[in-house]
Design a protein around this motif. Structure first.
Motif, PDB file in Angstrom:
ATOM      1  N   VAL A  61      -8.200   3.795 -13.431  1.00 43.41           N
ATOM      2  CA  VAL A  61      -7.091   3.419 -14.317  1.00 43.41           C
ATOM      3  C   VAL A  61      -5.985   2.743 -13.517  1.00 43.41           C
ATOM      4  CG1 VAL A  61      -5.202   4.324 -15.717  1.00 43.41           C
ATOM      5  CG2 VAL A  61      -7.518   5.128 -16.104  1.00 43.41           C
ATOM      6  N   ILE A  62      -5.662   3.317 -12.357  1.00 44.48           N
ATOM      7  CA  ILE A  62      -4.593   2.759 -11.524  1.00 44.48           C
ATOM      8  C   ILE A  62      -4.931   1.335 -11.091  1.00 44.48           C
ATOM      9  CG2 ILE A  62      -3.447   2.961  -9.284  1.00 44.48           C
ATOM     10  CD1 ILE A  62      -3.898   6.060  -9.657  1.00 44.48           C
ATOM     11  N   VAL A  63      -6.129   1.170 -10.514  1.00 40.81           N
ATOM     12  CA  VAL A  63      -6.529  -0.144 -10.018  1.00 40.81           C
ATOM     13  C   VAL A  63      -6.646  -1.138 -11.175  1.00 40.81           C
ATOM     14  CG1 VAL A  63      -8.306  -1.449  -8.792  1.00 40.81           C
ATOM     15  CG2 VAL A  63      -7.715   0.857  -8.043  1.00 40.81           C
ATOM     16  N   GLY A  64      -7.230  -0.679 -12.292  1.00 42.44           N
ATOM     17  CA  GLY A  64      -7.380  -1.561 -13.448  1.00 42.44           C
ATOM     18  C   GLY A  64      -6.042  -2.034 -13.988  1.00 42.44           C
ATOM     19  N   ALA A  65      -5.091  -1.102 -14.111  1.00 48.96           N
ATOM     20  CA  ALA A  65      -3.767  -1.472 -14.630  1.00 48.96           C
ATOM     21  C   ALA A  65      -3.059  -2.436 -13.680  1.00 48.96           C
ATOM     22  CB  ALA A  65      -2.927  -0.216 -14.837  1.00 48.96           C
ATOM     23  N   VAL A  99       0.841  -1.203   0.000  1.00 51.33           N
ATOM     24  CA  VAL A  99       0.000   0.000   0.000  1.00 51.33           C
ATOM     25  C   VAL A  99       0.876   1.253   0.000  1.00 51.33           C
ATOM     26  CG1 VAL A  99      -1.603   1.360   1.406  1.00 51.33           C
ATOM     27  CG2 VAL A  99      -2.022  -1.067   1.046  1.00 51.33           C
ATOM     28  N   ALA A 100       1.930   1.259   0.805  1.00 55.14           N
ATOM     29  CA  ALA A 100       2.817   2.427   0.857  1.00 55.14           C
ATOM     30  C   ALA A 100       3.515   2.652  -0.480  1.00 55.14           C
ATOM     31  CB  ALA A 100       3.849   2.237   1.969  1.00 55.14           C
ATOM     32  N   ILE A 101       4.033   1.573  -1.069  1.00 54.93           N
ATOM     33  CA  ILE A 101       4.758   1.706  -2.343  1.00 54.93           C
ATOM     34  C   ILE A 101       3.825   2.184  -3.452  1.00 54.93           C
ATOM     35  CG2 ILE A 101       5.919   0.390  -4.147  1.00 54.93           C
ATOM     36  CD1 ILE A 101       7.068  -1.383  -1.897  1.00 54.93           C
ATOM     37  N   VAL A 102       2.627   1.589  -3.540  1.00 56.35           N
ATOM     38  CA  VAL A 102       1.685   1.987  -4.586  1.00 56.35           C
ATOM     39  C   VAL A 102       1.257   3.438  -4.390  1.00 56.35           C
ATOM     40  CG1 VAL A 102      -0.625   1.586  -5.544  1.00 56.35           C
ATOM     41  CG2 VAL A 102       0.861  -0.355  -5.008  1.00 56.35           C
ATOM     42  N   THR A 103       1.002   3.831  -3.151  1.00 54.32           N
ATOM     43  CA  THR A 103       0.584   5.213  -2.878  1.00 54.32           C
ATOM     44  C   THR A 103       1.651   6.209  -3.322  1.00 54.32           C
ATOM     45  OG1 THR A 103      -0.761   4.513  -0.993  1.00 54.32           O
ATOM     46  CG2 THR A 103      -0.128   6.824  -1.083  1.00 54.32           C
ATOM     47  N   VAL A 104       2.891   5.964  -2.917  1.00 58.33           N
ATOM     48  CA  VAL A 104       3.990   6.874  -3.265  1.00 58.33           C
ATOM     49  C   VAL A 104       4.217   6.910  -4.774  1.00 58.33           C
ATOM     50  CG1 VAL A 104       6.471   7.251  -3.053  1.00 58.33           C
ATOM     51  CG2 VAL A 104       5.125   6.635  -1.036  1.00 58.33           C
ATOM     52  N   THR A 105       4.230   5.727  -5.411  1.00 57.88           N
ATOM     53  CA  THR A 105       4.479   5.659  -6.851  1.00 57.88           C
ATOM     54  C   THR A 105       3.404   6.381  -7.638  1.00 57.88           C
ATOM     55  OG1 THR A 105       5.582   3.522  -6.569  1.00 57.88           O
ATOM     56  CG2 THR A 105       4.850   4.109  -8.791  1.00 57.88           C
ATOM     57  N   VAL A 106       2.151   6.136  -7.297  1.00 61.42           N
ATOM     58  CA  VAL A 106       1.037   6.748  -8.030  1.00 61.42           C
ATOM     59  C   VAL A 106       1.019   8.255  -7.822  1.00 61.42           C
ATOM     60  CG1 VAL A 106      -1.472   6.902  -8.170  1.00 61.42           C
ATOM     61  CG2 VAL A 106      -0.362   4.672  -8.041  1.00 61.42           C
TER      62      VAL A 106
END
Length: 376
Positions: free
Chosen positions: A144-148, A24-31
């Motif tokens: 888009v984020i979740v779908g990808a 969750v932390a990595i995805v949040t920061v990256t997005v």
């Protein structure tokens, strides 16, 4: 069982592996970083909010992925009551076998299909919303984020190597062709090893080309798959060795027992230092009413041992599975694994004959392996 319980859905207890904190932390920061790069005018708070909501949405769809596996397995007769949601694969998936090659394939493909469908639908909805325009832009970004991420999850999981779903698909195909489930597992292990080696080579090539971060990530995935393949091959050897052994041949017969009134300080040190077995039957009125082992002892602080009785921590009643001396070890071993106990009481009717422990199983398997000249 690993993981933190978060919900109960369709009769399954859903547990999240602790690695999701990092995901969750990595995805949040990256997005948030990507949105700020492509939309410089966006408020930083909005970009972080989109990243966080997107990471939580992905976590929910990963739960759907695992639920799809669990529902398909239940239709095949599996009795699991809990699922642990990892990012990819499951460490225990190698020894989770369906009733037939077809059922194995259906259980394996259910998760990737669910993720692919969710990913495609979310991306199509996002495109439609972006064409409409207006204030729905952030919502479209989340979709888009979740779908990808779900499309990526589906693609990763069909890689033909354990513990990914693709490893189970390979096992199903090899099992169908050979008619032997164990042969299918061995084939899946060999293919997984070569896939892992290939990814390590690709990762090294990418590093040499100048992209160190991506190269290291791909190489680590390859190394992980190679390690998993070694586990699969070791499992195949163990599965072959265990064939034909009865519980009575593998159980510990030098019995130590305890009573429900005893306090932990009277026997816990002996369990911890190995001077007695790792699991002790609890006896009352000449009947086995429970089992207490390393896990139960370690769950109690040492300062509380003198005030904690065996009956307070033992596993008994319907929660205590048992084994029979003439039962096949393969069946009892699976029961032991699913129970997460340190041992199973071995009963001949109501008479205690021994305790089946991982230590006693390991001893008999090593003896058989030595006799055959195999290494475990």
């Amino acid at each position: 069982m690993n993981g933190v319980p978060v919900a109960r859905i369709l009769g399954f207890e859903v547990r999240l592996h602790l690695s999701w904190l990092f995901i969750v932390a990595i995805v949040t920061v990256t997005v948030a970083d990507r949105i700020s790069t492509f939309q410089p005018a966006i408020d930083p708070g909005v970009s972080w909010a989109i990243g966080f909501v997107g990471s939580l949405g992905f976590m929910f769809t990963a739960i759907v992925h695992e639920l799809a596996h669990a529902v398909a397995a239940r239709r095949d007769g599996a009795e699991s009551e809990a699922i642990v949601v990892n990012f990819i694969g499951s460490p225990a998936i190698v020894d989770v076998v369906a009733s037939s090659p077809r059922a194995e394939a259906l259980v394996a493909i259910a998760g990737p299909v669910a993720s692919a469908v969710i990913g495609a639908v979310f991306c199509l909805i996002a495109v439609a919303l972006l064409n409409v325009g207006g204030p729905v832009g952030p919502f479209a970004d989340v979709l888009v984020i979740v779908g990808a991420l779900d499309l990526l999850l589906a693609a990763i999981n069909v890689i033909p190597a354990f513990p990914l779903d693709g490893g189970r698909l390979v096992r199903a195909v090899a099992w169908a062709r050979s008619g032997d489930q164990r042969a299918g597992t061995r084939v899946a292990g060999v293919i997984g090893r070569w896939v892992g080696r290939g990814l390590v080579i690709v990762g090294l090539a990418i590093i040499l080309a100048g992209d160190v971060v991506d190269g290291v990530m791909i190489g680590l995935v390859g190394w992980f798959l190679m390690a998993s393949a070694r586990s699969v091959e070791r499992f195949a050897i163990l599965d072959e060795l265990v064939q034909g052994i009865r519980v009575g041949e593998a159980m510990e017969q030098q019995l130590e027992t305890v009573t429900p009134q005893l306090t932990l300080d009277t026997f816990a040190p002996s369990i911890l230092d190995g001077s007695v077995g790792p699991a002790l039957p609890v006896i009352a009125d000449d009947a086995v009413i429970g089992i207490v082992g390393l896990a139960q002892v370690r769950a109690v602080p040492r300062r509380s041992w003198a005030s904690t009785r065996t009956s307070d921590v033992m596993v008994g009643g319907e929660a205590m599975p048992t084994a029979a001396p003439e039962e096949r070890l393969t069946e009892a071993l699976e029961r032991l694994r699913r129970s997460h106990l340190d041992g199973l009481p071995v009963l001949d009717g109501t008479t205690l004959r021994g305790v089946l422990t991982r230590r006693s199983i390991a001893a008999v398997l090593h003896a058989r392996a030595d006799a055959r000249g195999q290494a475990l």
